[in-house]
Design a protein around this motif. Structure first.
Motif, PDB file in Angstrom:
ATOM      1  N   SER B  36       0.847  -1.183   0.000  1.00 18.74           N
ATOM      2  CA  SER B  36       0.000   0.000   0.000  1.00 18.74           C
ATOM      3  C   SER B  36       0.883   1.232   0.000  1.00 18.74           C
ATOM      4  N   GLY B  37       0.302   2.343  -0.369  1.00 21.35           N
ATOM      5  CA  GLY B  37       1.112   3.550  -0.365  1.00 21.35           C
ATOM      6  C   GLY B  37       0.328   4.751  -0.801  1.00 21.35           C
ATOM      7  N   GLY B  38       1.056   5.841  -0.981  1.00 21.14           N
ATOM      8  CA  GLY B  38       0.421   7.071  -1.383  1.00 21.14           C
ATOM      9  C   GLY B  38       0.173   7.969  -0.208  1.00 21.14           C
ATOM     10  N   GLU B  39      -0.984   8.609  -0.207  1.00 17.62           N
ATOM     11  CA  GLU B  39      -1.272   9.574   0.847  1.00 17.62           C
ATOM     12  C   GLU B  39      -1.885   8.879   2.057  1.00 17.62           C
ATOM     13  N   LEU B  40      -1.163   8.006   2.653  1.00 18.47           N
ATOM     14  CA  LEU B  40      -1.642   7.357   3.866  1.00 18.47           C
ATOM     15  C   LEU B  40      -1.566   8.363   5.007  1.00 18.47           C
ATOM     16  N   ASP B  41      -2.475   8.229   5.939  1.00 23.91           N
ATOM     17  CA  ASP B  41      -2.445   9.133   7.098  1.00 23.91           C
ATOM     18  C   ASP B  41      -1.249   8.826   7.980  1.00 23.91           C
ATOM     19  N   ALA B  42      -0.942   7.542   8.053  1.00 26.01           N
ATOM     20  CA  ALA B  42       0.139   7.162   8.951  1.00 26.01           C
ATOM     21  C   ALA B  42       0.612   5.752   8.616  1.00 26.01           C
ATOM     22  N   LEU B  43       1.855   5.492   8.952  1.00 25.39           N
ATOM     23  CA  LEU B  43       2.376   4.137   8.834  1.00 25.39           C
ATOM     24  C   LEU B  43       2.327   3.537  10.231  1.00 25.39           C
ATOM     25  N   VAL B  44       1.486   2.535  10.399  1.00 26.68           N
ATOM     26  CA  VAL B  44       1.332   1.932  11.729  1.00 26.68           C
ATOM     27  C   VAL B  44       2.445   0.914  11.938  1.00 26.68           C
ATOM     28  N   LEU B  45       3.138   1.067  13.035  1.00 26.01           N
ATOM     29  CA  LEU B  45       4.297   0.216  13.297  1.00 26.01           C
ATOM     30  C   LEU B  45       3.911  -0.975  14.165  1.00 26.01           C
ATOM     31  N   ASP B 130       9.542   3.736  21.326  1.00 29.08           N
ATOM     32  CA  ASP B 130       8.217   4.106  21.826  1.00 29.08           C
ATOM     33  C   ASP B 130       7.298   4.626  20.721  1.00 29.08           C
ATOM     34  N   VAL B 131       7.791   4.620  19.492  1.00 26.62           N
ATOM     35  CA  VAL B 131       6.982   5.146  18.397  1.00 26.62           C
ATOM     36  C   VAL B 131       6.140   4.018  17.818  1.00 26.62           C
ATOM     37  N   LYS B 132       4.838   4.221  17.735  1.00 26.44           N
ATOM     38  CA  LYS B 132       3.966   3.185  17.175  1.00 26.44           C
ATOM     39  C   LYS B 132       3.338   3.618  15.853  1.00 26.44           C
ATOM     40  N   MET B 141       5.685  10.871   2.096  1.00 26.28           N
ATOM     41  CA  MET B 141       4.685   9.855   1.802  1.00 26.28           C
ATOM     42  C   MET B 141       5.261   8.471   2.052  1.00 26.28           C
ATOM     43  N   PHE B 142       4.384   7.511   2.067  1.00 27.45           N
ATOM     44  CA  PHE B 142       4.783   6.160   2.433  1.00 27.45           C
ATOM     45  C   PHE B 142       4.542   5.168   1.299  1.00 27.45           C
ATOM     46  N   TYR B 143       5.322   4.139   1.310  1.00 23.28           N
ATOM     47  CA  TYR B 143       5.043   2.969   0.477  1.00 23.28           C
ATOM     48  C   TYR B 143       5.395   1.775   1.345  1.00 23.28           C
ATOM     49  N   ALA B 144       4.473   0.864   1.500  1.00 19.01           N
ATOM     50  CA  ALA B 144       4.688  -0.238   2.440  1.00 19.01           C
ATOM     51  C   ALA B 144       4.429  -1.589   1.785  1.00 19.01           C
ATOM     52  N   GLN B 145       5.201  -2.564   2.190  1.00 18.98           N
ATOM     53  CA  GLN B 145       5.040  -3.935   1.710  1.00 18.98           C
ATOM     54  C   GLN B 145       5.018  -4.849   2.935  1.00 18.98           C
ATOM     55  N   SER B 146       3.992  -5.667   3.041  1.00 17.17           N
ATOM     56  CA  SER B 146       3.911  -6.616   4.157  1.00 17.17           C
ATOM     57  C   SER B 146       4.488  -7.959   3.738  1.00 17.17           C
ATOM     58  N   MET B 154       5.933  -8.918   9.133  1.00 14.14           N
ATOM     59  CA  MET B 154       6.705  -7.685   9.216  1.00 14.14           C
ATOM     60  C   MET B 154       6.275  -6.757   8.089  1.00 14.14           C
ATOM     61  N   THR B 155       6.559  -5.475   8.282  1.00 14.46           N
ATOM     62  CA  THR B 155       6.277  -4.486   7.247  1.00 14.46           C
ATOM     63  C   THR B 155       7.568  -3.795   6.854  1.00 14.46           C
ATOM     64  N   ILE B 156       7.770  -3.685   5.550  1.00  7.15           N
ATOM     65  CA  ILE B 156       8.879  -2.867   5.042  1.00  7.15           C
ATOM     66  C   ILE B 156       8.261  -1.566   4.555  1.00  7.15           C
ATOM     67  N   GLY B 157       8.733  -0.448   5.064  1.00  3.76           N
ATOM     68  CA  GLY B 157       8.192   0.835   4.645  1.00  3.76           C
ATOM     69  C   GLY B 157       9.264   1.712   4.027  1.00  3.76           C
ATOM     70  N   LEU B 158       8.870   2.467   3.034  1.00  3.41           N
ATOM     71  CA  LEU B 158       9.756   3.493   2.461  1.00  3.41           C
ATOM     72  C   LEU B 158       9.093   4.832   2.704  1.00  3.41           C
ATOM     73  N   VAL B 159       9.821   5.769   3.248  1.00  2.00           N
ATOM     74  CA  VAL B 159       9.280   7.099   3.496  1.00  2.00           C
ATOM     75  C   VAL B 159      10.139   8.086   2.721  1.00  2.00           C
ATOM     76  N   GLY B 160       9.502   8.853   1.862  1.00  2.00           N
ATOM     77  CA  GLY B 160      10.277   9.779   1.044  1.00  2.00           C
ATOM     78  C   GLY B 160       9.488  11.026   0.720  1.00  2.00           C
ATOM     79  N   SER B 161       9.982  11.773  -0.233  1.00  2.00           N
ATOM     80  CA  SER B 161       9.321  13.022  -0.577  1.00  2.00           C
ATOM     81  C   SER B 161       8.052  12.740  -1.357  1.00  2.00           C
ATOM     82  N   GLN B 162       7.092  13.659  -1.273  1.00  2.00           N
ATOM     83  CA  GLN B 162       5.840  13.489  -1.994  1.00  2.00           C
ATOM     84  C   GLN B 162       6.096  13.425  -3.493  1.00  2.00           C
TER      85      GLN B 162
END
Lengths: 132, 173
Positions: B36-45, B130-132, B141-146, B154-162
């Motif tokens: 999933s990715g794009g304009e997600l509100d948050a990446l849940v850890l 302590d970050v969840k 923005m986020f791009y995530a792969q479960s 586990m989740t692999i996330g990429l956080v980068g510029s919009q």
């Protein structure tokens, strides 16, 4: 080993797991780990104090990375023998490390034979046939 | 290279290198779940999270977030012969998470050398204790792969510029 005196080694890595694993491996190979350090700043300070025969130096560490720490040690102790430890396998990283004064490098995950040969070579010691 | 291609290439490499590392080092088989990715509100850890910044032209925050049973299994595999004392367990669990992301991204930099001929730097791993949730930040923005394994996910996330992510998710305006 033909050389009677065991080499004193300092292990520098920000991962306590890597420190424990590499220390165990070096002990198995007959070396003595005299000190460990978890970042470059600590490595420079500790080197001055212990002057080990050889240092294994992680590349990526907080506070001061392994390349900067190597430069700092080599500027004060040009005879220091430093072996870089990296999982990158990147030419750029290895080249920067060698320019900084490192004498060789070993890749993670560790292979006993490679670790043994690299340290022996860096310290101008005979490489004997081993059966790891 | 198009930024869209960069994101795809980084995630493909990191996902494959993670699966290879788990299989070769721990005998853990992974399967890819949803991405999933794009304009997600948050990446849940998840329960244990390690992050590294890949520098140079890639310039992405890479997030590895593990479910507890999975990171526990990896911790045991990595430390079984080290005689970890009870009061050291948490320190070494965190180190295990850091070592996984560090090793995997180290391997990925070999795949990704074509993206930056000057070499791709990676920072030391940091553990987000302590970050969840990583909240959406402006221009980030986020791009995530479960990934799923028999021992947990586990989740692999990429956080980068919009800008980077607009192309891949066809976001306009």
């Amino acid at each position: 080993m033909a050389d009677l005196e065991a080499l004193n080694v300092m292990v520098v890595d920000d991962s306590p797991i890597i420190i424990r694993k590499l220390t165990a491996l070096l002990n198995t190979l007959g070396y003595v780990v005299v000190k460990t350090a978890e970042n470059g700043v600590e490595a420079v300070e500790t080197y001055e104090q212990y002057k080990p025969d050889v240092v294994t130096m992680d590349v990526t560490m907080p506070e001061m990375d392994g390349i900067e720490a190597t430069q700092a040690i080599m500027s004060k102790f040009p005879e220091a023998k430093i072996v870089m430890v990296t999982s990158h396998g990147q030419e750029t990283m290895v080249l920067n490390a060698l320019k900084a004064g490192a004498k060789g490098y070993i890749l993670k995950p560790f292979h006993q034979q490679k670790v043994y040969e690299t340290i022996q070579k860096v310290c101008n010691r005979k490489i004997e046939l081993q059966f790891f | 290279m198009a930024e869209k291609q960069l994101i795809i290439e980084v995630m493909a490499s990191v996902t494959k290198r993670t699966s290879d590392y788990f299989k070769n080092e721990f005998g853990i088989i992974t399967t890819e779940n949803n991405s999933s990715g794009g304009e997600l509100d948050a990446l849940v850890l998840l329960d244990m999270t390690a992050v590294i910044i890949m520098g140079g032209k890639i310039n992405l925050l890479v997030v590895f977030s593990f479910e507890e049973p999975l990171i526990d299994a990896i911790y045991h595999e990595m430390t079984d012969e080290l005689g970890i004392k009870d009061d050291e367990v948490e320190k070494y669990r965190k180190a295990a998470a850091g070592d996984v992301i560090n090793t995997v991204l180290g391997h990925s930099t070999i795949d990704l050398l074509n993206l930056d001929k000057n070499g791709i730097s990676i920072t030391p791993p940091r553990i987000l204790n302590d970050v969840k949730i990583i909240q959406t930040m402006k221009y980030k923005m986020f791009y995530a792969q479960s990934l799923q394994t028999p021992l947990g996910g586990m989740t692999i996330g990429l956080v980068g510029s919009q800008k980077l992510f607009n192309e891949i998710f066809c976001i306009t305006g």
